[in-house]
Every structure is written in C-alpha cells, then in structure tokens.
Design a protein around this motif. Structure first.
Motif, PDB file in Angstrom:
ATOM      1  N   PHE B  58      -4.321 -33.333  10.026  1.00  0.00           N
ATOM      2  CA  PHE B  58      -3.392 -33.597   8.914  1.00  0.00           C
ATOM      3  C   PHE B  58      -4.146 -33.914   7.628  1.00  0.00           C
ATOM      4  O   PHE B  58      -3.688 -33.595   6.545  1.00  0.00           O
ATOM      5  CB  PHE B  58      -2.463 -34.755   9.257  1.00  0.00           C
ATOM      6  CG  PHE B  58      -1.359 -34.347  10.167  1.00  0.00           C
ATOM      7  CD1 PHE B  58      -0.324 -33.575   9.701  1.00  0.00           C
ATOM      8  CD2 PHE B  58      -1.375 -34.714  11.497  1.00  0.00           C
ATOM      9  CE1 PHE B  58       0.682 -33.171  10.539  1.00  0.00           C
ATOM     10  CE2 PHE B  58      -0.373 -34.318  12.345  1.00  0.00           C
ATOM     11  CZ  PHE B  58       0.667 -33.547  11.860  1.00  0.00           C
ATOM     12  N   THR B  59      -5.298 -34.541   7.802  1.00  0.00           N
ATOM     13  CA  THR B  59      -6.086 -34.929   6.619  1.00  0.00           C
ATOM     14  C   THR B  59      -6.419 -33.711   5.776  1.00  0.00           C
ATOM     15  O   THR B  59      -6.301 -33.745   4.558  1.00  0.00           O
ATOM     16  CB  THR B  59      -7.403 -35.602   7.077  1.00  0.00           C
ATOM     17  OG1 THR B  59      -7.097 -36.478   8.144  1.00  0.00           O
ATOM     18  CG2 THR B  59      -8.054 -36.356   5.960  1.00  0.00           C
ATOM     19  N   PHE B  62      -2.793 -31.772   4.385  1.00  0.00           N
ATOM     20  CA  PHE B  62      -1.843 -32.443   3.505  1.00  0.00           C
ATOM     21  C   PHE B  62      -2.505 -33.474   2.597  1.00  0.00           C
ATOM     22  O   PHE B  62      -2.273 -33.501   1.400  1.00  0.00           O
ATOM     23  CB  PHE B  62      -0.750 -33.148   4.314  1.00  0.00           C
ATOM     24  CG  PHE B  62       0.053 -32.228   5.153  1.00  0.00           C
ATOM     25  CD1 PHE B  62       0.847 -31.259   4.564  1.00  0.00           C
ATOM     26  CD2 PHE B  62       0.015 -32.297   6.527  1.00  0.00           C
ATOM     27  CE1 PHE B  62       1.587 -30.387   5.332  1.00  0.00           C
ATOM     28  CE2 PHE B  62       0.755 -31.424   7.316  1.00  0.00           C
ATOM     29  CZ  PHE B  62       1.543 -30.478   6.708  1.00  0.00           C
ATOM     30  N   PHE B  63      -3.327 -34.305   3.181  1.00  0.00           N
ATOM     31  CA  PHE B  63      -3.678 -35.526   2.458  1.00  0.00           C
ATOM     32  C   PHE B  63      -4.914 -35.403   1.591  1.00  0.00           C
ATOM     33  O   PHE B  63      -4.884 -35.862   0.451  1.00  0.00           O
ATOM     34  CB  PHE B  63      -3.734 -36.703   3.421  1.00  0.00           C
ATOM     35  CG  PHE B  63      -2.387 -36.926   4.004  1.00  0.00           C
ATOM     36  CD1 PHE B  63      -1.402 -37.520   3.250  1.00  0.00           C
ATOM     37  CD2 PHE B  63      -2.060 -36.454   5.252  1.00  0.00           C
ATOM     38  CE1 PHE B  63      -0.117 -37.656   3.733  1.00  0.00           C
ATOM     39  CE2 PHE B  63      -0.777 -36.594   5.756  1.00  0.00           C
ATOM     40  CZ  PHE B  63       0.199 -37.201   4.994  1.00  0.00           C
ATOM     41  N   LEU B 175      -0.225 -30.093  -3.275  1.00  0.00           N
ATOM     42  CA  LEU B 175       0.484 -30.093  -1.977  1.00  0.00           C
ATOM     43  C   LEU B 175       0.822 -28.654  -1.577  1.00  0.00           C
ATOM     44  O   LEU B 175       0.588 -28.242  -0.433  1.00  0.00           O
ATOM     45  CB  LEU B 175       1.767 -30.921  -2.038  1.00  0.00           C
ATOM     46  CG  LEU B 175       2.631 -30.768  -0.783  1.00  0.00           C
ATOM     47  CD1 LEU B 175       2.124 -31.634   0.350  1.00  0.00           C
ATOM     48  CD2 LEU B 175       4.080 -31.057  -1.037  1.00  0.00           C
TER      49      LEU B 175
END
Lengths: 253, 242
Positions: B58-59, B62-63, B175
């Motif tokens: 996820f890093t 998205f992040f 994003l």
C-alpha cells in the motif's frame, strides 16, 4: 448564512474546486466499476458492491475531504483574508459557512457515487430486486464517516496556515484506516480512528472463504450493524465540530 | 554556488514539521503489515520476501506518491508565498539549477524514507523471528531503486507544482498517478510508466520480478525521465517572467 454561502461560492469561482471534486469522484468510480461484468458479478452484484465499496471509499473519500477542505481554507490563508473577514463577521459564522459549503460539495460527490453505483447495477441487470433498504443504509454509512472526517480536516485547515500539516495528518489517518480494514482480528483499531469507520459500518461480509477452496464456496451475507459505534462516530463528529469552532474563535488571526 | 542553493533550500525547510510525517508514516505499514503477516503466515511462506510485500504494497501505490506529492507541492509553494519567485529568479545563478536543487531536496527526503522503511523492515523481521539470514543486498537494491523511482515521481510532481499554483491539486494528481501506477503495473507496463517505477523498483508485489529484466533498463528509463523533466522545468523557469 445564505449571504455567507453565496460569498463562498463567489470566492471559489474559477478555482476549479468543483472540477477537482468531480475528477476525484470519477477516478473512484472508474476504480470501482472498471472491468468485465461476468456472471459472478451479475449474480452477487448488489451485495458484492456493498462488501467491496467501503474499502474504496476509505481510500478516496478522506482524500477528497482533505483536498476540498484545504482548497477552501487556503483561499483565506493565501490572500491573508482571515483578519479582514473576522472584523466583518462573527468567527463562528465564518467557520460554519465554510464548513457547510465544503460539506455541500462532499455530499454532492457521495450522492453522485451512490447514484452511479445503483444505475450501474440496474443497467447491467444484477440478479434480484434492488435492495433499496440496504443501499440507503450504505449511503448513510458512507456519508456520515465522510462528514466527520471532513469536519476534522476543515478544522485543521482553518487552524494551520501550513496546509501540509492537515494533509499529512489526514494521510497517516487514512493509512491506519485502510490497514485496519485488512485486520479484522483487531476490531479496536478501526474503531480508534475516524478513517476506520468505513470498515466498522460495513454490514456485508464474505463468508465461506477458506484457504483451500478459496472463492469456490464463498458467499456474501449480512452482518450485524454496529449501531453503538455509529452513535460514537456521530458524537465524535459533534465534539470535533465544537472543539474546532471554539479553537478557531479563540485563534489569533 | 550550487551548494549554496542547496543550503538555501534546506534552510527554507528548517523548522518545517513535514519531516515528521516521513518518519511517522512508514511506522504504520511496518506495524500493521507485520500483524497482517503474522495473521496469514500459512499463506505467506517466503519469509523476508512475504514480509516485504506486506510492508510496501500500500505504501508504494497510495501513500508514498501522496507523500511525495505533498512534499513537492510544499517545496514549490514556498516560492509562491510572499512573491518569493521574484527573489529566487533574480539570484545571481543559473535558473536551471533551481529545479535541480529542489529535486535533490525531495530526493534526499525520499532516500531517508526508504532507509527508514528498510530499517523498520529488518527490525520487524527480527521481532517476528524470521530464521533465514537478512537479505541485506536485496534490501539495499529495493531501497535504492525505490529512491530512483521516487525521484522520477518527484520530478514530475515538482513540474506539476510549477504549473499549478495551488497546494492541493497536485496532491490529488499524485493520488491519480499512484493509482494509474498500479493499473500500468498490472498491465505489464510498470517498467515504463513514471508512477509505477517506484513500486517496480521496490518490488512491492513480486520481489523477484526485477531481476528477470535486469537493472539496466530500469536505470536508463529513470534517468531519461529525470533528465526530461529537469530540462523541461528548467526551460519553463528560464522563460518565466518575474
């Protein structure tokens, strides 16, 4: 208040706030609905969406809240308008007007997402009647966490001139929220952060999934709704609003 | 002069709290990824590799793109405030160095984040009790290539922030970029799409994949993107009217 809302509208003209909000909504919808509609989706579609979409909402809606809150509040920081505005109108009213205006945009986006989802299901002739009661619940359980998150982001964006603070706080919260949805064994985690409430209020689950058979015997079914924590979320929203408004009224501009 | 510019960039960010986010953010996936790994240890049997995917999946998508977006937007926004562009553009140095110094600042923050992600990964592995030896060489490669991929993303985000004067919009684009990266990676174009390069370099979804294609194409593509973005941004800054 109507006059203040009209002012907000005039201030945000040509600022691309609505196109930005709609662009994020469109990306979210593409993410959700892109792909082939196979028999599995037609058979379980209505409930499958209710199971899958809270996760997508947990990714996009907090970000939408961050961007809109920041854009609306940064207008005043950028133009150094807060001092002037606070001399002309009560601070609480300014806080409320901006909040209401932002919430209006967010609500329009959530309604749009909901409506497109329903239309998608109807157009693709998902099996069974449209479960309107479940979808209304889903709408409420999507809107309320988004509203509470927006109040939080709005407060941060109004209080801090440096918008990076609001963004970073939101992103870390969102990260915890999304991860908490993958850890059902730690239910307290999703209840602890605002961003985890999309998962707390999820009421459709996937059952029958095993490591051996995987999706072969899997099915979607309703789960009990956590009304207690729904009330906790609403209380948290009211509390955040009161604290935020109080802090903004006491802040030196 | 260039080092003085770098020093000036560093001074602009002094006392700014944004580094805290880069320290705090990797702790979340490290902790929750490890818990998730322990919960699914029967499926995830590749030890360090499985743990790495849990930490970085996820890093990367998205992040980190959003964090890089915020950071780049912040660096450029510093110049938008108080008409700082006027002061920066009248400094006695080549205008093409302005973008590069900002890119180096963003790159150093990405590198520190990557090293922190790597350190947390090793600590988590030790706490979990992984018995196989720590793949130090691979961790360094993943972090190094992740930084390179991150630099590509940062150069594009800086370019976007150069055009778009507001703070929030480039972050929303970041994003979108991160998500498009996931899509392109799934379609097999992860090695050429700029927003996929970080996830591709960090091997966040298939730790063995990059070795099949080798390092060189990845390096070349990253360098081409960085040079193109820097040249284009320098041209824009050169032509910019103060």
């Amino acid at each position: 208040m109507i006059r203040l809302l009209k002012c907000e509208y005039l201030k945000t003209r040509h600022c691309f706030i609505f196109p930005t909000a709609f662009a994020i909504t469109a990306i979210c919808l593409c993410w959700c609905l892109y792909g082939d509609v196979d028999d599995e989706i037609i058979k379980y579609g209505w409930r499958m969406f209710l199971y899958q979409f809270p996760l997508v909402n947990a990714i996009f809606l907090p970000l939408l809240s961050m961007v809109i809150a920041s854009r609306l509040c940064n207008l005043e920081h950028k133009g150094k308008m807060q001092k002037l505005l606070c001399c002309m109108e009560k601070r609480g009213k300014l806080f409320d007007a901006k909040l209401l205006y932002g919430l209006g945009i967010i609500t329009v986006c959530v309604v749009l997402m909901w409506a497109v989802t329903v239309i998608f299901g109807v157009v693709n002739r998902f099996l069974g009647p449209f479960p309107i009661k479940l979808y209304l619940l889903y709408f409420i359980f999507t809107l309320i966490p988004t509203v509470v998150i927006y109040i939080f982001q709005h407060t941060l964006s109004m209080l801090f001139k440096n918008q990076a603070i609001a963004f970073f706080t939101g992103i870390i919260g969102e990260f915890i929220g999304i991860f908490s949805m993958f850890l059902p064994s730690l239910p307290f985690l999703r209840r602890m952060v605002l961003w985890g409430y999309y998962g707390v209020l999820q009421f459709v689950g996937l059952f029958g999934w095993t490591k051996e058979s995987r999706y072969e015997n899997a099915y979607f079914d309703l789960m009990p709704i956590d009304w207690t924590f729904f009330c906790v979320l609403i209380c948290a929203g009211i509390l955040l609003y009161l604290i935020g408004r109080y802090l903004f009224c006491k802040k030196e501009v | 002069m260039f080092f003085k510019m770098l020093k000036a960039e560093r001074m602009k960010l002094k006392r700014s709290p944004i580094w805290i986010a880069f320290v705090l953010m990797p702790i979340v996936p490290a902790f929750l990824g490890t818990v998730n790994y322990l919960g699914n240890i029967e499926i995830l049997q590749s030890e360090w590799y499985s743990l790495w995917t849990q930490h970085t999946l996820f890093t990367c998508y998205f992040f980190l793109p959003i964090m890089i977006g915020i950071y780049c937007s912040y660096i450029m926004h510093e110049e938008e405030n108080n008409r700082n562009w006027n002061k920066v553009l009248t400094m006695p140095q080549g205008r093409n160095m302005i973008f590069i110094s900002k890119l180096i600042m963003a790159g150093s923050m990405i590198l520190l984040s990557e090293l922190w992600i790597g350190a947390l990964f090793v600590i988590s592995g030790k706490i979990v009790g992984l018995t196989s030896p720590v793949p130090w060489d691979k961790i360094l490669i993943w972090c190094g290539f992740g930084t390179l991929g991150g630099l590509v993303m940062a150069s594009i985000q800086l370019l976007i922030s150069l055009f778009i004067k507001n703070f929030a919009l480039p972050i929303a684009i970041a994003l979108g970029g991160g998500l498009s990266g996931l899509m392109f990676l799934a379609k097999g174009f992860g090695h050429i799409w700029p927003y996929s390069l970080m996830a591709y370099g960090m091997n966040s979804n298939a730790p063995q994949k990059i070795y099949e294609s080798g390092y060189l194409p990845f390096l070349v593509i990253c360098v081409i993107y960085i040079i193109l973005c820097s040249a284009f941004a320098s041209l824009i800054i050169k032509k910019r009217d103060i």
